[in-house]
Scaffold this active site. Structure first.
Site, PDB file in Angstrom:
ATOM      1  N   TYR A 181     -21.359 -12.084 -18.941  1.00 19.71           N
ATOM      2  CA  TYR A 181     -21.110 -10.855 -18.169  1.00 19.71           C
ATOM      3  C   TYR A 181     -19.884 -10.137 -18.706  1.00 19.71           C
ATOM      4  O   TYR A 181     -19.006 -10.741 -19.335  1.00 19.71           O
ATOM      5  CB  TYR A 181     -20.945 -11.152 -16.674  1.00 19.71           C
ATOM      6  CG  TYR A 181     -19.681 -11.898 -16.306  1.00 19.71           C
ATOM      7  CD1 TYR A 181     -19.669 -13.291 -16.221  1.00 19.71           C
ATOM      8  CD2 TYR A 181     -18.489 -11.214 -16.031  1.00 19.71           C
ATOM      9  CE1 TYR A 181     -18.519 -13.977 -15.870  1.00 19.71           C
ATOM     10  CE2 TYR A 181     -17.336 -11.896 -15.673  1.00 19.71           C
ATOM     11  CZ  TYR A 181     -17.354 -13.278 -15.598  1.00 19.71           C
ATOM     12  OH  TYR A 181     -16.209 -13.963 -15.256  1.00 19.71           O
ATOM     13  N   CYS A 182     -19.869  -8.812 -18.471  1.00 25.90           N
ATOM     14  CA  CYS A 182     -18.694  -7.993 -18.777  1.00 25.90           C
ATOM     15  C   CYS A 182     -18.646  -6.887 -17.728  1.00 25.90           C
ATOM     16  O   CYS A 182     -19.370  -6.933 -16.739  1.00 25.90           O
ATOM     17  CB  CYS A 182     -18.755  -7.450 -20.201  1.00 25.90           C
ATOM     18  SG  CYS A 182     -20.172  -6.374 -20.488  1.00 25.90           S
ATOM     19  N   THR A 183     -17.813  -5.867 -17.939  1.00 30.53           N
ATOM     20  CA  THR A 183     -17.592  -4.885 -16.876  1.00 30.53           C
ATOM     21  C   THR A 183     -18.845  -4.085 -16.528  1.00 30.53           C
ATOM     22  O   THR A 183     -19.265  -4.039 -15.375  1.00 30.53           O
ATOM     23  CB  THR A 183     -16.454  -3.914 -17.280  1.00 30.53           C
ATOM     24  OG1 THR A 183     -15.350  -4.671 -17.751  1.00 30.53           O
ATOM     25  CG2 THR A 183     -16.043  -3.034 -16.115  1.00 30.53           C
ATOM     26  N   GLY A 185     -21.730  -4.056 -18.811  1.00 34.37           N
ATOM     27  CA  GLY A 185     -22.890  -4.582 -19.524  1.00 34.37           C
ATOM     28  C   GLY A 185     -22.876  -4.351 -21.020  1.00 34.37           C
ATOM     29  O   GLY A 185     -23.590  -5.024 -21.759  1.00 34.37           O
ATOM     30  N   ILE A 210     -20.442  -6.509 -14.069  1.00 36.94           N
ATOM     31  CA  ILE A 210     -19.759  -6.789 -12.805  1.00 36.94           C
ATOM     32  C   ILE A 210     -19.894  -5.597 -11.866  1.00 36.94           C
ATOM     33  O   ILE A 210     -20.138  -5.728 -10.671  1.00 36.94           O
ATOM     34  CB  ILE A 210     -18.246  -7.035 -13.058  1.00 36.94           C
ATOM     35  CG1 ILE A 210     -18.037  -8.175 -14.035  1.00 36.94           C
ATOM     36  CG2 ILE A 210     -17.516  -7.295 -11.759  1.00 36.94           C
ATOM     37  CD1 ILE A 210     -16.680  -8.145 -14.732  1.00 36.94           C
TER      38      ILE A 210
END
Ligand SMILES: [Zn+2]
Ligand SMILES: [Zn+2]
Length: 301
Positions: A181-183, A185, A210
């Site tokens: 996951y990241c902020t 995508g 997220i």
């Protein structure tokens, strides 16, 4: 609405990997358009696509979305939206880039990207006690402030270190179910592709990042604040006391999700600090930095 704040502005987060024929031409035109319509933020164009985050008055943001949608490459772009009280940026930057996220991953094919996992599916993974590994594909200072429950948080200084992290530290998970996951995508598109190319067998990427998850499932498995690269610095989705802050102030140790860059320009390091200590320490990390001659002229953050 919290504290009766008037939320006349919006912040957009968006990206799309798509072949762009003449990104330079779009760059020149885009900056002009944004200046004329009071849109501020950061937008990167490359031959491989677009990556941006911008803010503006609600009506200007609607115009902005239509404008970007008017390009055939970007007609179906997914805008993630947040309400805001004011601009989240001071200026507008539009740049031509080689990669829309700098990760030295130009040779990684997006065709191998991890399977898309919706927020609901991730929620269910947790709820059902599924055996899975969740890995933060962001930098150390982002995950310090907030992360998913039980996430592995590599000590990356920047996204260019992702390859090294996968090659050296994550080998033992090759046969596991893995979620990255990241902020928003974008980093996971290539981060997860790289893992698949390296032989990881069951890789997912959190769809919409997220940002997408905390909109739908606040107060569940996301712990702390979400680091954002704009004037807001942090977005706090949770209201449950134990889930609001997971970091502690560098100076006093109290729980916080806030951070500043040391105002000694030669230091500039990120320090997690509560608002009281930030002021008390004049936005500096140490006595030495406070005494520096090369400090920022204006307090920021
Ligand atoms: Zn403090
Ligand atoms: Zn310092």
């Amino acid at each position: 609405m919290l504290n009766d704040k008037i939320m006349n502005y919006k912040v957009l987060l968006f990206y799309k990997y798509v072949e762009v024929e003449d990104p330079q031409r779009i760059v020149d035109e885009h900056l002009k358009w944004c200046l004329n319509n009071d849109i501020k933020g950061r937008v990167f164009f490359a031959k491989e696509g677009v990556n941006g985050t911008v803010s503006g008055l609600k009506e200007n943001i609607e115009k902005y979305k239509s404008h970007l949608n008017s390009f055939s490459e970007f007609k179906d772009i997914w805008f993630k939206e947040d309400d805001a009280e004011e601009h989240a940026f001071k200026k507008m930057h539009v740049r031509l880039k080689n990669e829309i996220v700098h990760g030295d991953l130009t040779n990684v094919s997006l065709k191998h990207g991890g399977k898309r996992l919706s927020p609901e599916e991730l929620f269910n993974f947790y709820n059902e006690g599924k055996d899975f590994i969740i890995i933060d594909a962001r930098n150390w200072y982002e995950s310090k402030i907030g992360k998913f429950k039980n996430a592995i948080v590599p000590p990356m200084k920047n996204f260019r270190e992702w390859k090294k992290v996968v090659d050296e530290d994550l080998n033992e998970y090759k046969d596991k179910t893995v979620v990255t996951y990241c902020t928003g995508g974008i980093r996971c598109e290539k981060a997860s592709s790289y893992m698949v190319e390296k032989g990881f067998k069951d890789v997912y990427q959190l769809d919409g990042g997220i940002f997408n998850y905390i909109k739908q499932f606040p107060d569940t498995y996301w712990e702390g604040g979400m680091f954002v690269f704009d004037e807001r610095r942090v977005v706090n989705p949770n209201t449950k006391k134990e889930l609001i802050n997971i970091a502690s102030c560098y100076f006093c140790g109290n729980p916080t999700s806030y951070y500043i860059n040391c105002h000694n320009v030669d230091c500039d390091r990120i320090i997690i600090s509560c608002h009281e200590c930030k002021t008390e320490n004049e936005y500096c990390c140490s006595d030495e930095c406070r005494a520096s001659k090369n400090k920022r002229k204006v307090y920021h953050g």
